[in-house]
Enzyme design. Structure first.
Site, short mmCIF file in Angstrom:
data_model
loop_
_atom_site.label_atom_id
_atom_site.label_comp_id
_atom_site.label_asym_id
_atom_site.label_seq_id
_atom_site.Cartn_x
_atom_site.Cartn_y
_atom_site.Cartn_z
N LYS A 27 0.83 -1.21 0.00
CA LYS A 27 0.00 0.00 0.00
C LYS A 27 0.86 1.25 0.00
O LYS A 27 0.61 2.19 -0.77
CB LYS A 27 -0.91 0.01 1.23
N ASN A 28 1.88 1.28 0.85
CA ASN A 28 2.67 2.50 1.00
C ASN A 28 3.61 2.76 -0.18
O ASN A 28 4.19 3.84 -0.28
CB ASN A 28 3.47 2.44 2.31
N CYS A 62 -5.16 8.41 9.39
CA CYS A 62 -5.23 7.89 10.76
C CYS A 62 -4.78 8.95 11.77
O CYS A 62 -3.85 9.70 11.53
CB CYS A 62 -4.33 6.65 10.90
N ARG A 98 1.46 15.01 12.04
CA ARG A 98 2.25 14.69 10.85
C ARG A 98 2.17 15.87 9.89
O ARG A 98 1.54 15.80 8.85
CB ARG A 98 1.73 13.40 10.19
N ASP A 104 4.93 1.11 11.91
CA ASP A 104 3.70 0.49 11.43
C ASP A 104 3.53 -0.95 11.92
O ASP A 104 2.50 -1.57 11.67
CB ASP A 104 3.67 0.49 9.89
N ARG A 148 -8.56 -0.24 4.88
CA ARG A 148 -7.72 0.73 4.19
C ARG A 148 -6.37 0.12 3.82
O ARG A 148 -5.71 0.59 2.89
CB ARG A 148 -7.47 1.97 5.07
#
Length: 416
Positions: A22-23, A116, A121, A304, A395
């Site tokens: 995903k990232n 999230c 951030r 993560d 997600r």
């Protein structure tokens, strides 16, 4: 609202295939806007975040087709450069549009991103990088406005090795005139993957994966096909799943080098690890040792994976210490784990985790990785656990229910 219902206590066995990262997919899909023509991106996971990203691309005018984990993007039809608040607010990665649109069209506008709630951030490092390249930056009523008649290469030092800022500045710099040097750059595998994709389109990037990235600007990029790397965080989550349930799982389509910190900690805890070229076998046991972890930028222990590892530590004999250095509010899962009987004490950014007997309860996924941690805890807990707000989990984890059912986990989705 949908919930997960999980009955704990089952031994898991079998093998799983890891989906695309995903990232890595999110910035690469955005970067397809820079290349002229049609890109076909493979191994794109079917996730809420990806589907939201497709909506963003279409809102900009791009022609997009998505089927069987292949995403086809024609960027030549893009005719808008602003992302609306409702779309940007659904996912933090919407900010990658800034670097991509700035590179190709010289302008971009979006609201400050959502995502999230795991701590502050800010995108100030992104904006400083764009300014260094010659873009004008303004923030008005929560909207970020970028404009540049011409981008010029620059030396950019990041105060922190931010993954998002590194990715965004790379995208903006590929078409800047002259040379750009990013110092104290993030080193995550997702940085390398974006670099490889941009280079396939004709960019000239060297040093991705090190703390100094050098980019020689080019006039144009041509769209091209590319396959995304496997998701190291998904792989790590299933590795933890094997360990917490004292099960035997083979995890396929994983780049072993990307999960080395997790392998080291699992071995320290007493699990057995067998590595192959692109697979890992994890064999857990009922006598796990307590260990300490400290989250750090890559190649350190990934933030993560902190929540999932904390769930695992509740089953270790003794007391473990977890130090979170990346995000200041990434302990929201602790209260939910406590509902299940976890013995955890927090002092600032440090959590002390004691061996705990977990029992089923009604809990809430406060963010993506917290939701994964609750699934791990539920699989080993006595009785039934109901997990609410599972849209967070969807997600970032493709086919999570089917994958867990395949290896013997008792998990279903219901309306609640």
């Amino acid at each position: 609202m949908e919930c997960l219902v999980i009955e704990g206590g089952n031994k898991l066995e079998g093998e799983l295939n890891i989906s695309g990262a995903k990232n890595a997919a999110l910035p690469i899909v955005m970067a397809s806007l820079i290349g002229e023509g049609v890109s076909v991106l493979d191994n794109i996971p079917n996730l809420r975040d990806i589907n939201n990203l497709i909506k963003i691309l279409k809102s900009l005018g791009a022609e997009v087709e998505y089927q069987n984990n292949k995403l086809k993007v024609n960027s030549d039809s893009v005719n808008k450069f602003e992302i609306s608040y409702p779309l940007a607010n659904k996912m933090r990665a919407s900010y990658y549009a800034l670097g991509a649109l700035l590179a190709r069209y010289g302008q971009a506008k979006t609201s400050l991103p959502g995502g999230c709630e795991i701590g502050s951030r800010p995108i100030d490092l992104h904006l400083k990088g764009f300014e260094a390249l010659g873009a004008s930056v303004s923030i008005d009523h929560g909207m970020v406005n970028l404009k540049a008649d011409k981008l010029t290469g620059a030396k950019i030092y990041l105060d922190y090795p931010s993954v998002g800022a590194t990715l965004n500045i790379m995208m903006a710099a590929v078409k800047a005139e002259g040379k750009t040097i990013i110092e104290n750059a993030a080193r995550e595998p997702e940085i390398i993957d974006l670099s490889n994709y941009l280079n396939v389109m004709g960019a000239k990037i060297k040093g991705a994966g090190t703390d100094i990235i050098r980019i020689e600007g080019v006039d144009n990029l041509k769209a091209n096909d590319y396959t995304i790397i496997p998701d190291r965080i998904e792989a790590g989550t299933y590795m933890m799943m094997a360990a917490i349930t004292a099960s035997d799982l083979s995890i396929n389509n994983v780049l072993v080098e990307h999960v080395k910190p997790l392998i080291a900690k699992l071995i320290e805890m007493g699990a057995t690890i067998e590595e192959d070229v692109n697979s890992i076998r994890v064999i857990g046991n009922n006598q796990l040792n307590a260990v300490d972890i400290k989250t750090l930028p890559y190649p350190g222990f990934p933030t993560d994976m902190q929540a999932q590892f904390m769930a695992l530590l509740t089953q270790a004999k003794g007391v473990s210490m977890v130090v979170e250095t990346v995000f200041e509010d990434r302990f929201a899962h602790v209260d939910e784990l406590k509902r299940m009987g976890a013995k955890i004490k927090i002092d600032g950014r440090t959590a002390m985790v004691n061996n705990s007997k977990l029992t089923g309860a009604k809990v809430k996924a406060t963010d993506l990785r917290a939701g994964a941690a609750l699934i791990l805890a539920a699989l080993v807990a006595e009785g039934r656990t109901v997990v609410e707000d599972i849209y967070h989990i969807e997600r970032g984890y493709e086919d999570v229910i089917a994958k867990i059912q395949k290896i013997g986990g008792n998990i279903t989705k219901i309306n609640c």
